[in-house]
Motif scaffolding. Sequence first.
Motif, PDB file in Angstrom:
ATOM      1  N   ASP A  29       0.806  -1.221   0.000  1.00 51.37           N
ATOM      2  CA  ASP A  29       0.000   0.000   0.000  1.00 51.37           C
ATOM      3  C   ASP A  29       0.843   1.278   0.000  1.00 51.37           C
ATOM      4  N   HIS A  30       1.461   1.521  -1.142  1.00 55.10           N
ATOM      5  CA  HIS A  30       2.232   2.756  -1.325  1.00 55.10           C
ATOM      6  C   HIS A  30       2.311   3.029  -2.830  1.00 55.10           C
ATOM      7  N   PRO A  31       2.186   4.310  -3.253  1.00 54.07           N
ATOM      8  CA  PRO A  31       2.175   4.597  -4.698  1.00 54.07           C
ATOM      9  C   PRO A  31       3.461   4.199  -5.426  1.00 54.07           C
ATOM     10  N   ALA A  32       4.552   3.944  -4.704  1.00 59.16           N
ATOM     11  CA  ALA A  32       5.796   3.568  -5.378  1.00 59.16           C
ATOM     12  C   ALA A  32       5.700   2.197  -6.047  1.00 59.16           C
ATOM     13  N   ASP A  33       4.673   1.421  -5.723  1.00 64.20           N
ATOM     14  CA  ASP A  33       4.500   0.113  -6.373  1.00 64.20           C
ATOM     15  C   ASP A  33       3.145   0.081  -7.084  1.00 64.20           C
ATOM     16  N   LYS A  34       3.163   0.322  -8.405  1.00 64.51           N
ATOM     17  CA  LYS A  34       1.922   0.295  -9.182  1.00 64.51           C
ATOM     18  C   LYS A  34       1.747  -1.069  -9.845  1.00 64.51           C
ATOM     19  N   ALA A  35       0.512  -1.412 -10.145  1.00 62.69           N
ATOM     20  CA  ALA A  35       0.229  -2.708 -10.767  1.00 62.69           C
ATOM     21  C   ALA A  35      -1.087  -2.630 -11.524  1.00 62.69           C
ATOM     22  N   THR A  36      -1.329  -3.605 -12.385  1.00 63.84           N
ATOM     23  CA  THR A  36      -2.625  -3.710 -13.057  1.00 63.84           C
ATOM     24  C   THR A  36      -3.594  -4.470 -12.141  1.00 63.84           C
ATOM     25  N   PHE A  37      -4.897  -4.339 -12.434  1.00 62.20           N
ATOM     26  CA  PHE A  37      -5.921  -4.900 -11.538  1.00 62.20           C
ATOM     27  C   PHE A  37      -7.025  -5.610 -12.311  1.00 62.20           C
ATOM     28  N   ASP A  38      -7.447  -6.762 -11.781  1.00 57.41           N
ATOM     29  CA  ASP A  38      -8.711  -7.394 -12.177  1.00 57.41           C
ATOM     30  C   ASP A  38      -9.603  -7.450 -10.947  1.00 57.41           C
ATOM     31  N   PHE A  39     -10.881  -7.148 -11.156  1.00 61.51           N
ATOM     32  CA  PHE A  39     -11.845  -7.153 -10.048  1.00 61.51           C
ATOM     33  C   PHE A  39     -12.999  -8.100 -10.387  1.00 61.51           C
ATOM     34  N   ALA A  40     -13.424  -8.873  -9.413  1.00 61.46           N
ATOM     35  CA  ALA A  40     -14.694  -9.609  -9.516  1.00 61.46           C
ATOM     36  C   ALA A  40     -15.432  -9.292  -8.213  1.00 61.46           C
ATOM     37  N   ILE A  41     -16.478  -8.482  -8.326  1.00 57.66           N
ATOM     38  CA  ILE A  41     -17.166  -7.996  -7.127  1.00 57.66           C
ATOM     39  C   ILE A  41     -18.585  -8.565  -7.127  1.00 57.66           C
ATOM     40  N   THR A  42     -18.885  -9.313  -6.091  1.00 60.19           N
ATOM     41  CA  THR A  42     -20.182  -9.984  -6.005  1.00 60.19           C
ATOM     42  C   THR A  42     -21.032  -9.295  -4.943  1.00 60.19           C
ATOM     43  N   VAL A  43     -22.256  -8.917  -5.350  1.00 57.23           N
ATOM     44  CA  VAL A  43     -23.156  -8.166  -4.466  1.00 57.23           C
ATOM     45  C   VAL A  43     -24.576  -8.709  -4.656  1.00 57.23           C
ATOM     46  N   PRO A  44     -25.493  -8.374  -3.757  1.00 54.91           N
ATOM     47  CA  PRO A  44     -26.874  -8.828  -3.957  1.00 54.91           C
ATOM     48  C   PRO A  44     -27.419  -8.298  -5.289  1.00 54.91           C
ATOM     49  N   ALA A  45     -28.211  -9.109  -5.978  1.00 54.79           N
ATOM     50  CA  ALA A  45     -28.805  -8.688  -7.257  1.00 54.79           C
ATOM     51  C   ALA A  45     -29.564  -7.382  -7.054  1.00 54.79           C
ATOM     52  N   GLY A  46     -29.439  -6.476  -8.005  1.00 51.66           N
ATOM     53  CA  GLY A  46     -30.085  -5.161  -7.888  1.00 51.66           C
ATOM     54  C   GLY A  46     -29.132  -4.084  -7.415  1.00 51.66           C
ATOM     55  N   VAL A  47     -28.002  -4.506  -6.877  1.00 53.64           N
ATOM     56  CA  VAL A  47     -26.970  -3.567  -6.419  1.00 53.64           C
ATOM     57  C   VAL A  47     -25.880  -3.520  -7.494  1.00 53.64           C
ATOM     58  N   THR A  48     -25.267  -2.356  -7.672  1.00 48.15           N
ATOM     59  CA  THR A  48     -24.232  -2.192  -8.700  1.00 48.15           C
ATOM     60  C   THR A  48     -22.861  -2.099  -8.045  1.00 48.15           C
ATOM     61  N   ALA A  49     -21.848  -2.673  -8.680  1.00 44.71           N
ATOM     62  CA  ALA A  49     -20.467  -2.556  -8.198  1.00 44.71           C
ATOM     63  C   ALA A  49     -19.616  -1.915  -9.287  1.00 44.71           C
ATOM     64  N   LEU A  50     -18.938  -0.834  -8.924  1.00 46.57           N
ATOM     65  CA  LEU A  50     -18.156  -0.039  -9.876  1.00 46.57           C
ATOM     66  C   LEU A  50     -16.695  -0.050  -9.463  1.00 46.57           C
ATOM     67  N   ALA A  51     -15.845  -0.574 -10.348  1.00 47.80           N
ATOM     68  CA  ALA A  51     -14.413  -0.549 -10.062  1.00 47.80           C
ATOM     69  C   ALA A  51     -13.702   0.192 -11.183  1.00 47.80           C
ATOM     70  N   ASN A  52     -12.378   0.171 -11.166  1.00 53.37           N
ATOM     71  CA  ASN A  52     -11.612   0.925 -12.143  1.00 53.37           C
ATOM     72  C   ASN A  52     -11.581   0.220 -13.487  1.00 53.37           C
ATOM     73  N   GLY A  53     -11.309   0.987 -14.521  1.00 56.94           N
ATOM     74  CA  GLY A  53     -11.139   0.421 -15.843  1.00 56.94           C
ATOM     75  C   GLY A  53     -12.472   0.125 -16.493  1.00 56.94           C
ATOM     76  N   GLU A  54     -12.494  -0.964 -17.273  1.00 56.00           N
ATOM     77  CA  GLU A  54     -13.660  -1.265 -18.084  1.00 56.00           C
ATOM     78  C   GLU A  54     -14.243  -2.608 -17.677  1.00 56.00           C
ATOM     79  N   PRO A  55     -15.532  -2.824 -18.022  1.00 58.54           N
ATOM     80  CA  PRO A  55     -16.142  -4.117 -17.707  1.00 58.54           C
ATOM     81  C   PRO A  55     -15.396  -5.226 -18.443  1.00 58.54           C
ATOM     82  N   ALA A  56     -15.203  -6.349 -17.757  1.00 54.26           N
ATOM     83  CA  ALA A  56     -14.633  -7.533 -18.400  1.00 54.26           C
ATOM     84  C   ALA A  56     -15.782  -8.517 -18.546  1.00 54.26           C
ATOM     85  N   GLY A  57     -16.592  -8.312 -19.556  1.00 52.37           N
ATOM     86  CA  GLY A  57     -17.777  -9.150 -19.763  1.00 52.37           C
ATOM     87  C   GLY A  57     -18.994  -8.601 -19.033  1.00 52.37           C
ATOM     88  N   GLN A  58     -20.149  -9.183 -19.343  1.00 55.30           N
ATOM     89  CA  GLN A  58     -21.404  -8.776 -18.717  1.00 55.30           C
ATOM     90  C   GLN A  58     -21.452  -9.281 -17.278  1.00 55.30           C
TER      91      GLN A  58
END
Length: 470
Positions: free
Chosen positions: A183-212
């Motif tokens: 946790d320090h800006p001197a080490d940057k990296a790429t990211f993949d997110f899979a965020i699971t939430v109750p249906a009807g709720v939206t999860a917004l992360a960085n970058g672009e959607p990776a599939g529906q």
Amino acid sequence: MRFNRRGVAMLATLVSVLACSPADEPTPTAAGQSAVDRRAGAPGIGDPDFPRDGNGGYDVSHYDLAVDYTPATKRLDGVTTIRASATQELSSFNLDLTGLDVREVAVDNAPATFTRQSDELTVRPARAIADGAPFTVRVAYSGLPRPASDNANLGTYGFIPTPDGAFVASEPNGSKTWFPNNDHPADKATFDFAITVPAGVTALANGEPAGQPTTSGGRTTYRWRERHPMATYLATATVGKFDLRRGSTAAGIPNLAAADPKFKSSLDSLYTLSGQITDHWATVFGPYPFSSTGGVVDDYSAGYALENQTKPLYGGFQPDETIIAHELAHQWFGNSLTIRRWKDLWLNEGFATYAEWLWAEHKGRKTAEATFKELLNRPATDPMWAYPPGRAKPDDLFNQSVYTRGGMTLHALRRAVGDPTFFTLLKAWAAEHRYGHVTTEQFVALAERLSGKDLDALFDAWLHQPRKPA
Ligand code: ARG
Ligand code: ZN
């Protein structure tokens, strides 16, 4: 330290002598480690202002975050998989993580032992990792995330539960409140997110959607990918009820605006302004560095906005042109070009503040020169003059001077070198260090190279002296 440490651990009697030798590094040893094991990764990345932030001994290239979050119970279940490479032989290494229960850690798919001490998770792989070797570490964890609010001037930040989800803004060191990381800006990296939430709720992360998004058993998984390097403090998994507007800017950059239903009336202006301003900054600062733009307005009164990569997050207010201009300028200055040490924060905030003035100038409302002159009229007793912005203080990191006097520094430079050189410099700075790391010294050197002028006195007076420049 760069010398070969092999064998040092055996020479127990020599250790105290070595520990005092001038060649020794003053970095603290990893939590729970005896001082004898020179192969333990340091618990800090080496930022003297934030000695426990980040970690030493490895460099992360990618985070794969799986996060399952239930707003009603505020429970988070996570699995973080990190790809990294060792920058020294590692008998153990640290990750930053606050609270939450760690269930299991594996290094290269083999179980590893671990210990916790305050915000440090120390991982001991079954076998030491060789210097230069790539490795993966997987951490399974869960619990009730708690945001950071320890430092008076930083407010509340990190993973902040809200009634319908979570507001996630982690600058400067709050990403450890929701996933284990360096946790320090001197080490940057790429990211993949899979965020699971109750249906009807939206999860917004960085970058672009990776599939529906996919839904099963009443839960929806949103996948996002940020394929450009990103500082950990810019990572987000903002969750809640959102109205969305998608499309692209006039120049063709995908644009996504999201607003909590309470801010539904802000959605169209957020979308339109974010698109226009992104396109405009590309003409001033050079090509947009990322694959999409946009912004998120959530119903949480943070008292600030954060330039989360590709998706600035606005905390509980309708963002106006000025703040959108600020947060989107950070996509170049802060996000694509990232500071190596927090003391250089003016390279983020001074530039983003100056961008506010440039936007007003572009719109014909007020020139940057007029803004500069107005601020220069502040009396010598104004607290801004006592705080040199070129060395942000850890206990007052986001002092207004870092913003305002930081912006003034750029205008003083513009006056000294003239508009053609100044605007060439802004583009050259963004181009030369695209996706990389920067320091104040590098900026001064480039300004001097492009202008052919000695600018040391100017930068010293504006950035480093605790008084009003003459
Ligand atoms: N970088 C943000 C901005 O300039 C400010 C973040 C402040 N962080 C905090 N924890 N208060 O808009
Ligand atoms: Zn800012």
